[in-house]
Scaffold this motif. Sequence first.
Motif, PDB file in Angstrom:
ATOM      1  N   PHE A  55     -30.787  27.804  -6.119  1.00  0.00           N
ATOM      2  CA  PHE A  55     -31.454  26.974  -5.266  1.00  0.00           C
ATOM      3  C   PHE A  55     -31.982  27.267  -5.234  1.00  0.00           C
ATOM      4  O   PHE A  55     -33.424  26.266  -4.691  1.00  0.00           O
ATOM      5  CB  PHE A  55     -29.780  26.624  -4.865  1.00  0.00           C
ATOM      6  CG  PHE A  55     -30.092  25.919  -3.194  1.00  0.00           C
ATOM      7  CD1 PHE A  55     -30.624  25.111  -4.259  1.00  0.00           C
ATOM      8  CD2 PHE A  55     -31.479  25.957  -1.942  1.00  0.00           C
ATOM      9  CE1 PHE A  55     -30.872  24.318  -2.808  1.00  0.00           C
ATOM     10  CE2 PHE A  55     -31.077  25.235  -0.903  1.00  0.00           C
ATOM     11  CZ  PHE A  55     -30.984  23.490  -1.909  1.00  0.00           C
ATOM     12  N   MET A  56     -32.865  28.290  -4.548  1.00  0.00           N
ATOM     13  CA  MET A  56     -34.351  28.777  -5.053  1.00  0.00           C
ATOM     14  C   MET A  56     -35.101  28.011  -5.676  1.00  0.00           C
ATOM     15  O   MET A  56     -35.635  27.661  -5.814  1.00  0.00           O
ATOM     16  CB  MET A  56     -34.732  29.814  -4.614  1.00  0.00           C
ATOM     17  CG  MET A  56     -36.094  30.957  -3.768  1.00  0.00           C
ATOM     18  SD  MET A  56     -36.226  30.880  -2.308  1.00  0.00           S
ATOM     19  CE  MET A  56     -38.049  30.760  -1.986  1.00  0.00           C
ATOM     20  N   PHE A 112     -34.367  25.456  -8.065  1.00  0.00           N
ATOM     21  CA  PHE A 112     -34.288  24.065  -8.264  1.00  0.00           C
ATOM     22  C   PHE A 112     -35.101  23.792  -6.975  1.00  0.00           C
ATOM     23  O   PHE A 112     -35.782  22.187  -7.733  1.00  0.00           O
ATOM     24  CB  PHE A 112     -33.035  24.035  -7.817  1.00  0.00           C
ATOM     25  CG  PHE A 112     -31.859  22.897  -7.044  1.00  0.00           C
ATOM     26  CD1 PHE A 112     -32.542  21.715  -7.792  1.00  0.00           C
ATOM     27  CD2 PHE A 112     -31.151  22.512  -6.603  1.00  0.00           C
ATOM     28  CE1 PHE A 112     -32.091  20.214  -8.033  1.00  0.00           C
ATOM     29  CE2 PHE A 112     -31.281  21.751  -6.243  1.00  0.00           C
ATOM     30  CZ  PHE A 112     -31.433  20.047  -6.875  1.00  0.00           C
ATOM     31  N   ILE A 113     -35.396  24.043  -5.762  1.00  0.00           N
ATOM     32  CA  ILE A 113     -36.229  23.726  -4.918  1.00  0.00           C
ATOM     33  C   ILE A 113     -37.725  23.711  -5.622  1.00  0.00           C
ATOM     34  O   ILE A 113     -38.378  22.889  -5.233  1.00  0.00           O
ATOM     35  CB  ILE A 113     -35.734  23.937  -3.306  1.00  0.00           C
ATOM     36  CG1 ILE A 113     -36.484  25.236  -2.680  1.00  0.00           C
ATOM     37  CG2 ILE A 113     -34.297  22.935  -2.822  1.00  0.00           C
ATOM     38  CD1 ILE A 113     -36.098  25.793  -1.814  1.00  0.00           C
ATOM     39  N   TRP A 151     -32.126  21.215   2.092  1.00  0.00           N
ATOM     40  CA  TRP A 151     -32.792  21.179   1.133  1.00  0.00           C
ATOM     41  C   TRP A 151     -34.430  20.300   1.585  1.00  0.00           C
ATOM     42  O   TRP A 151     -35.526  20.452   0.724  1.00  0.00           O
ATOM     43  CB  TRP A 151     -32.383  20.058   0.707  1.00  0.00           C
ATOM     44  CG  TRP A 151     -33.003  19.504  -0.312  1.00  0.00           C
ATOM     45  CD1 TRP A 151     -33.913  17.776  -0.347  1.00  0.00           C
ATOM     46  CD2 TRP A 151     -33.222  19.653  -2.050  1.00  0.00           C
ATOM     47  NE1 TRP A 151     -34.245  17.756  -1.403  1.00  0.00           N
ATOM     48  CE2 TRP A 151     -34.193  18.648  -2.769  1.00  0.00           C
ATOM     49  CE3 TRP A 151     -32.625  20.457  -3.049  1.00  0.00           C
ATOM     50  CZ2 TRP A 151     -34.629  18.916  -3.568  1.00  0.00           C
ATOM     51  CZ3 TRP A 151     -33.505  20.640  -3.710  1.00  0.00           C
ATOM     52  CH2 TRP A 151     -34.533  19.518  -4.219  1.00  0.00           C
ATOM     53  N   MET A 172     -35.982  22.820   3.238  1.00  0.00           N
ATOM     54  CA  MET A 172     -37.368  23.772   1.791  1.00  0.00           C
ATOM     55  C   MET A 172     -37.958  22.799   1.568  1.00  0.00           C
ATOM     56  O   MET A 172     -38.935  23.888   1.331  1.00  0.00           O
ATOM     57  CB  MET A 172     -35.811  24.635   1.524  1.00  0.00           C
ATOM     58  CG  MET A 172     -35.342  24.864   2.650  1.00  0.00           C
ATOM     59  SD  MET A 172     -34.208  25.933   0.943  1.00  0.00           S
ATOM     60  CE  MET A 172     -32.785  27.260   1.596  1.00  0.00           C
ATOM     61  N   GLN A 173     -37.971  22.147   1.357  1.00  0.00           N
ATOM     62  CA  GLN A 173     -38.823  20.839   0.290  1.00  0.00           C
ATOM     63  C   GLN A 173     -39.776  21.206   1.583  1.00  0.00           C
ATOM     64  O   GLN A 173     -41.267  21.361   0.937  1.00  0.00           O
ATOM     65  CB  GLN A 173     -38.634  19.743   0.596  1.00  0.00           C
ATOM     66  CG  GLN A 173     -37.701  19.484  -0.661  1.00  0.00           C
ATOM     67  CD  GLN A 173     -37.780  19.910  -1.884  1.00  0.00           C
ATOM     68  OE1 GLN A 173     -38.797  19.352  -2.360  1.00  0.00           O
ATOM     69  NE2 GLN A 173     -37.696  20.841  -2.536  1.00  0.00           N
ATOM     70  N   LEU A 221     -41.611  24.406   1.095  1.00  0.00           N
ATOM     71  CA  LEU A 221     -42.564  24.706  -0.389  1.00  0.00           C
ATOM     72  C   LEU A 221     -43.879  23.534   0.370  1.00  0.00           C
ATOM     73  O   LEU A 221     -44.735  23.551  -0.397  1.00  0.00           O
ATOM     74  CB  LEU A 221     -41.864  24.267  -0.809  1.00  0.00           C
ATOM     75  CG  LEU A 221     -41.200  25.300  -0.901  1.00  0.00           C
ATOM     76  CD1 LEU A 221     -39.706  24.372  -3.045  1.00  0.00           C
ATOM     77  CD2 LEU A 221     -41.316  26.192  -2.298  1.00  0.00           C
ATOM     78  N   LEU A 261     -32.097  30.984   2.477  1.00  0.00           N
ATOM     79  CA  LEU A 261     -31.462  31.370   1.921  1.00  0.00           C
ATOM     80  C   LEU A 261     -30.186  32.558   2.548  1.00  0.00           C
ATOM     81  O   LEU A 261     -29.185  32.880   2.203  1.00  0.00           O
ATOM     82  CB  LEU A 261     -31.925  31.722   0.697  1.00  0.00           C
ATOM     83  CG  LEU A 261     -32.490  30.137   0.102  1.00  0.00           C
ATOM     84  CD1 LEU A 261     -32.787  30.467  -2.100  1.00  0.00           C
ATOM     85  CD2 LEU A 261     -30.205  29.560  -0.524  1.00  0.00           C
TER      86      LEU A 261
END
Lengths: 486, 488
Positions: free
Chosen positions: A173-174, A176-177, B392, B395-396, B399, B416
Amino acid sequence: MNILSICFPIIIPVVFGLLIPVFDFKKKLAREIYVMSVVCVTSVLAWINVINMTPETITLWSFAKPLIVALRIDGVSKVFIALISSLWPFATLYAFEYMRHEERVNSFFGFYTTTFGITMGIASSANLMTMYMFYELLTLVTIPLVMHEMNHRSIRAAIKYFTYSIGGAAFAFMGFIIITKYCGTNDFVYGGIITSEIMKEKAGYVYLAYILMFFGFGVKAAVFPFHGWLPSAGVAPTPVTALLHAVAVVKSGAFAIIRITYFIFGAQTLKGTVGEYIPLVFVIITIVFGSSMAVKEQHLKRRFAYSTISNLSYILFGVLMLSPAGLTAGLLHMVFHGVMKIAIFFCAGAIMHQTGYEYIYEINGFGFKMKKIFAVYSIASLAVVGIPPLPGFYSKLALAKAALENGDVLSYIGIAALLISALLTAVYLMSIMVRAYFRPFESDKSVKDPNAYMVIPQFMFCAMMIGFSIFGSYICQFMAEIVSNL
Amino acid sequence: MNNILIMLLVIPLVMGLVSMLLRGREKTKLCKVLTLISCILTFAFSVMTFFAGDLTLHIWQITENIPFDLALDDLSRIFVLLFNFIWLIVCIYSFEYLEEDKKQERFFGYYLLSLFTLNGIAMSSNIMTFYVFFESMTLVAFPLIIHNETDEAREGAFKYLFYSVAGAFIALGGIFLLVLKDVPMEFKAGGVGVFGSDTMTLVATMLILVGFGTKAGLFPMHAWLPIAHPVAPAPASAVMSGIITKTGVLAIIRIIFYYIGADNLKGTWVQYSFMVLTLITVFMGSMLAYKEKIFKKRLAYSTVSQVSYVLFGLSLLNPLGFTGAILHVLFHSLIKNTLFMSAGAVIHKTEKTEVQDLKGMGYAMPVTMWCFTIAGIALVGIPPLNAFLSKWFLMQGALSSGMSDAIRYGGPAVLLVSALLTAGYLVTISLRAFFVPEEEYRLPKNEAGFEMKFAQIVLTVLIVALGVYCTPLVNYINNIATTIMGGM
């Protein structure tokens, strides 16, 4: 192709599988007819897709941009779908007999059939999001199967399996993002979606993402050091160990790695970088490690589980050659090993089912008592060792060729590892044949071949293997064509 | 249309007072009917807010420059809807849970009063009104915690009171520092525009964040939460964990994005320290939950961790993180309410409170344990269930924040690890509930009654449905994010 024909092989087994515990069949025959028809219908539909389907993306729904659930069947999917849907009906037939004296058969077949649909989902995913979703679901629906015996040993094994898989998915998942962040999309495109601008600015993170995803998905493909769940999960009933832990689940891991390597990152991006070398080192270690552990192991199913660990890394080794030839070799070994290993596991299952023996030193002289089973076992194990013209030979040859073509130091080390491992394979598989045929029978139980339910699938696998060996070169060519048409 | 605002406050206030008047007169049934009716009405009004446009309502002037005002904006609508919806569902649940209870009138009275203060918090249009409602919520929620009147309940409730009041005063100190400069009190999308990044503002902001963070269980003021939440009756624990912690979040949103202005905090030590505090809380909460043996306490620790996911999203100060945070507010509320209601159903039916006693519970209470399982899997973040989406976006957001790489990659890594621990402390319960050795743990069937099942099933269906399809919701929240942060 329309939306229904691509969805049916996924939806039918999931829905009808989950209905089995609801119907709660009391009669064995009714349940068997029901399960068998669901599985056969799915297989037929899947095969129709394999033959007819053009690679078109079908979007089902969108969680939120860019998280889209979409399906697509291309050449690589077809190989995986064809493998799975050919094996599943026979494995189900075998399971009917094997599970005869077990309890909770309804829930067992419920989850067993559901897994078929989820695996189909992994094979037909068109983007990383969809694959990740099915991948997580695969973990969840297979846990009850590992736990089926419900004694402390199987519960511990299932929790171990769960921890490893969910942990691996978190790694994936890491990656993936990170990928979705930089690329803005996560569709599978042959050649990768990483543009050269991204590589210029963020090369380090791209490699990081690849390594994270490789080991994340590699958990299901049992890459050292994340292989530990596989031998433990051998406590599951043999149809599960054979079909899921030698074919469906572990090959989903390998399949996922094929997808990310060639369809997300692209061979060119990774070639000759740290992103290739680190996974390759671990894959080579796994090949030798798995075979060595198999030689040491005295428990039948655990020995085969270690053998699977080693062979899965053969596939990954081919994939990591990062060339069309490497991908072809990986796919070949995926198909061949699937058929060979399921046959071997079913032999172990037949022995356990007929006599209750689980250890290798207990089967002295069985070769002439269970003639059919050991005939199949002999063919299958010679095939795994790679004796020409049996199928294992073709795939290993293709692997070695791809490695020679690649030609760097690690590839040569890899070839050496393949050879050592082949030797060890001969030792750990043939020693069982030696015991079965060349030692006196000493058990006080009556030992005989199982009934047709168990023997027919075995003979079918044997027929497939022989078919593969007769048409070996055609299949190799065909696979190379699929890869070149991607 | 201003009636909507008034009704959202008046209905629960009046009905709550009426229920308390009914105390000791053996009118339990009447009290229940009143509670249910008022919950349904407020829920209906909360839905109507979406069709009402932006409203403001002046109530009175406390002093010359401290007005007492209400307003309805996009953010309030979401929170009002969430509060009233959960209140209705948990109200139905509590009818069954409290059926044997002697003091239901008191419970329902304060239950409705809490709803009154919550609606006030969501619709406050300036910082003083907000603070008034926030403080009164602390007080009216106190009887809900102490309801069982055992020693632990008293201890937990006092701990709650002490921490909450202390937190509120720390926040008040910060607010004083800010308003010293004779600034407007009204919240305004994007900040009121008079603050800069001077030390005074930053210190004040940090005080407010830590102060209001108390309600949200933010380290270092988290210690009350795992003590106080589990001692309350299950419906109260559910709304405490699911909703009341979110008022702390709302306070922080209002302060950062509607008062100080996100731009003023970007890249300052306040942003970094706030973020580090949230990450510490995320990890610590799930680690403690993993170790905890008592069922409800484990869920409470999980709340500590999950609410800090939300705060982490806010601390990123970018639209993606904000979207993730608001989504996680909604999703975590649904999930945590389901989990607590399942725990409550188990306690109500079998009086088992420890995790290890739950072995085989899947046979005894299949519906309850299935709801628990689905909610637990959702909280881990497995698609297609809802919390996957919020994580999701979080985390986006991490980043794409313009911070140093250690934060950009370290933050998601902590989240995570915490998700893994979540799997460890929730899903293992489900595994043990359904998969246990034969004979040993086969419990007789003992399922919860209709109301309990209904409440859990409704929320579980929403958990799945919102996971599969929530594009309109995401767009709605995205709109808010762009209004308050421009095109950042």
